[in-house]
Write an enzyme that holds these catalytic residues in place. Structure first.
Site, short mmCIF file in Angstrom:
data_model
loop_
_atom_site.label_atom_id
_atom_site.label_comp_id
_atom_site.label_asym_id
_atom_site.label_seq_id
_atom_site.Cartn_x
_atom_site.Cartn_y
_atom_site.Cartn_z
CG HIS A 122 1.75 10.81 4.66
ND1 HIS A 122 2.33 12.03 4.41
CD2 HIS A 122 2.45 9.89 3.94
CE1 HIS A 122 3.33 11.86 3.56
NE2 HIS A 122 3.43 10.58 3.26
CG ASP A 199 -4.13 11.78 3.36
OD1 ASP A 199 -4.23 11.58 2.12
OD2 ASP A 199 -3.07 11.57 3.99
CD GLN A 202 -1.28 5.30 0.41
OE1 GLN A 202 -1.55 4.34 -0.30
NE2 GLN A 202 -0.12 5.93 0.34
CE LYS A 225 0.89 8.85 -2.18
NZ LYS A 225 2.23 8.29 -1.99
CB CYS A 363 5.87 10.44 5.46
SG CYS A 363 7.19 10.81 4.32
#
Lengths: 409, 195
Positions: A122, A199, A202, A225, A363
């Protein structure tokens, strides 16, 4: 009532129609909806405990501090941190990653140093490193995925040199759905003497995460999220690293003492939390974690695996649809394109049918270039989605194909 | 509003059979913009002929709305003076803002009026117009110097692995933007050719 239906009943927003059809919300990789339990936790805080944290000598201040710090401990347990002081509250995953870029990258990297990242990041785990590299004369090396959308560990590790200082990698791709072997990547990166920033935006919402087992050095994710409020995110970092780092923002609450000549920093994590934090957000995030753990992260993951496999079968049945990313285990989303129909047009038709998906570059423009598409559609699932939702998605895609069928080139 | 009202026949016709799509060999105006929402890129080229739009082409990929809008725009402005073209741009952007008024001068483009009720799609419809808008003043000032495109910007950061070629040096100055200029609406003008 099935489990999914019982869960659904906790989400007031899902009980509405859009364009005359019951809402089907499949944009969960962008943000998830909030259960009543989270909304009520935030409201209850404002109704009973609101005060500024950490220094107030009054009852509400103590209550607010206790709940805010309680939320930190809740987050620490959720990700397997050995110590709540390793949990820094930020606005979101983006700010958490920027914290590492500013407080570590800009100060520790120099000319000739190397940062390794991937093409499936991302922008929030790509642009900060691009900027740090530019500012410090460091070199950014970018690993492309294999044709099937997975990362090849050997190929990635082949980029590691004695100058590699940092490896920045996503745990789960927000476009491909690929789940990367972060534990193996971290082991190889550490052998090369590099730190690893992950990251987790997700992954943390969708599967069990244990930072100790992953062996990474930093792990970033966003509350919104994973059923939590917007404006609250988390940076987990190894304590000795956080302690050796300089602050990212300056101001109140992050100082131990200020003199005319200078200032001393508060201890971790407070030296990274300048100013009044998002207290209600942290409390809401803790309520979201309570909710998710009551469901069970293994169950969340399994539910999404089932739905994603079901959706893939449906999309293949509809035909004329290219699906991106690996087969097999993956995070709960599918990115795809309908032959000859732009994702914006697809999303507009789907919205007319009450089905919310995302259309765009997500993104992740370097990845779009690699896929050789300007954009994709993305349907992403969460605990409240059902097979009936996927059926509605498929029916809407059939309608899209019919609608554009006579003009598709 | 129904899908049939949004996607009117004339829009679908221009989407399926875009007019004036392609490249000019010697354009006086050559400009490209990206829609930051979706990454779509549209390039517009104009060859001037005695203060008029002698020839015009557009290229790039995009949704039905952006492609149809660009296609109809090229038809509308061909043969017009630059002042007339500026006036039409002003009318079209006003229509997309949902301002009431007579938009007869826009002819077929009135079919796009419904897009103003889909806020996220307005940028699709206006992309080509913003490309043209940004090109015109320079053209009026000095047509010969209006060439804003053509310079190919290579990726400064090589992609490694995944079967791609081995690394070349890249020290972070990953400016994919060749001329760095900023267009109306603060969108970057990309110097690279169509992707």
């Amino acid at each position: 009532m099935s489990v999914a239906e019982r869960i659904r009943a906790d989400f007031p927003i899902l009980n509405q129609t859009v364009n005359g059809r019951p809402l089907v919300y499949l944009d969960n990789a962008a943000t998830t909806q909030k259960p009543r339990q989270v909304i009520e936790a935030v409201a209850r805080y404002y109704e009973t405990s609101n005060a500024n944290v950490h220094r107030a000598i009054h009852t509400l201040g103590e209550r607010a501090t206790e709940q805010y710090e309680g939320a930190r401990e809740r987050v620490a347990r959720f990700v397997g941190a050995r110590d709540a002081r390793e949990v820094v509250f930020t606005r979101n995953a983006t700010e958490a990653l920027n914290l590492v870029a500013y407080a570590w990258g800009l100060r520790r990297l120099g000319p000739g140093d190397e940062i390794v990242t991937t093409l499936m990041e991302h922008h929030s785990n790509f642009v900060p490193w691009q900027q740090v590299a530019e500012a410090r004369g460091a070199r950014l090396r970018v690993a492309a995925p294999e044709p099937d959308g997975t990362l090849d560990l050997e190929r990635l590790a082949g980029l590691f040199t004695e100058r590699t200082r940092l490896v920045a990698v996503t745990h789960a791709s927000n476009v491909l759905g690929t789940i990367n072997p972060v534990d193996e990547i971290a082991r190889r990166a550490h052998e090369a003497g590099a730190l690893v920033v992950v990251d987790g935006a997700q992954s943390a919402p969708h599967m069990p995460v244990d930072v100790a087992a992953l062996g990474c050095d930093f792990f970033a994710f966003s509350g919104h999220k994973m059923l939590g409020p917007t404006g609250i995110g988390v940076l987990w970092g190894r304590r000795e690293l956080l302690e050796a780092m300089e602050p990212f923002l300056y101001g109140g609450d992050m100082i131990a003492g200020v003199r005319l000549e200078g200032a001393d920093w508060n201890e971790v994590p407070y030296k990274f939390e300048a100013g009044t934090p998002n207290i209600a957000g942290a409390i809401g995030l803790a309520a979201a974690i309570d909710y998710l753990e009551a469901v069970g992260m293994e169950n969340v993951h399994a539910h999404e695996q089932r739905l994603t496999a079901y959706a893939r079968r449906w999309l293949e049945e509809v035909g004329g649809i290219e699906i991106y990313g690996p087969r097999g285990e993956r995070s709960g989303l599918l990115s795809f394109n309908l032959a000859g129909i732009h994702p914006h047009d697809v999303a507009t038709v789907l919205n007319e049918e009450g089905v919310a998906i995302r259309a765009g570059h997500h993104c992740a423009q370097p990845l779009m270039d690699w896929l050789e598409v300007p954009a994709t559609n993305r349907a992403s699932f969460y605990i409240y989605n059902t097979e009936a939702d996927v059926d509605r998605l498929a029916a809407a895609l059939v309608k899209t194909k019919e609608f554009f069928g006579n003009v598709v080139r | 509003m129904s899908l049939d009202e949004l996607y009117q026949e004339v829009i679908m016709d221009h989407y399926a059979r875009p007019r004036n799509k392609g490249r000019l060999e010697h354009p006086d105006i050559d400009r490209e913009l990206a829609n930051p929402v979706c990454g779509d890129v549209i390039r517009v080229q104009v060859a001037l002929d005695g203060g008029r739009v002698g020839d015009v082409r557009f290229s790039g990929k995009g949704c039905s709305i952006s492609q149809a809008s660009a296609s109809m725009m090229t038809e509308l402005i061909k043969g017009r003076t630059l002042d007339e073209a500026r006036g039409l741009i002003e009318r079209f952007l006003a229509m997309m803002k949902g301002e009431p008024g007579d938009y007869g001068a826009l002819r077929d483009l009135q079919a796009l009026q419904g897009v103003s009720r889909y806020p996220v799609r307005i940028k699709c419809a206006t992309l080509a117009w913003h490309v043209l808008e940004g090109g015109l003043p320079a053209a009026a000032a000095d047509a010969a110097a209006a060439d804003a495109g053509g310079a190919a910007a290579a990726d400064a950061v090589p992609v490694e692995g995944g079967g791609a070629a081995a690394a070349a040096d890249a020290d972070g100055a990953a400016a994919a933007d060749a001329n760095g200029a900023t267009a109306p609406g603060k969108r970057k003008i990309h110097g690279s050719p169509e992707r």
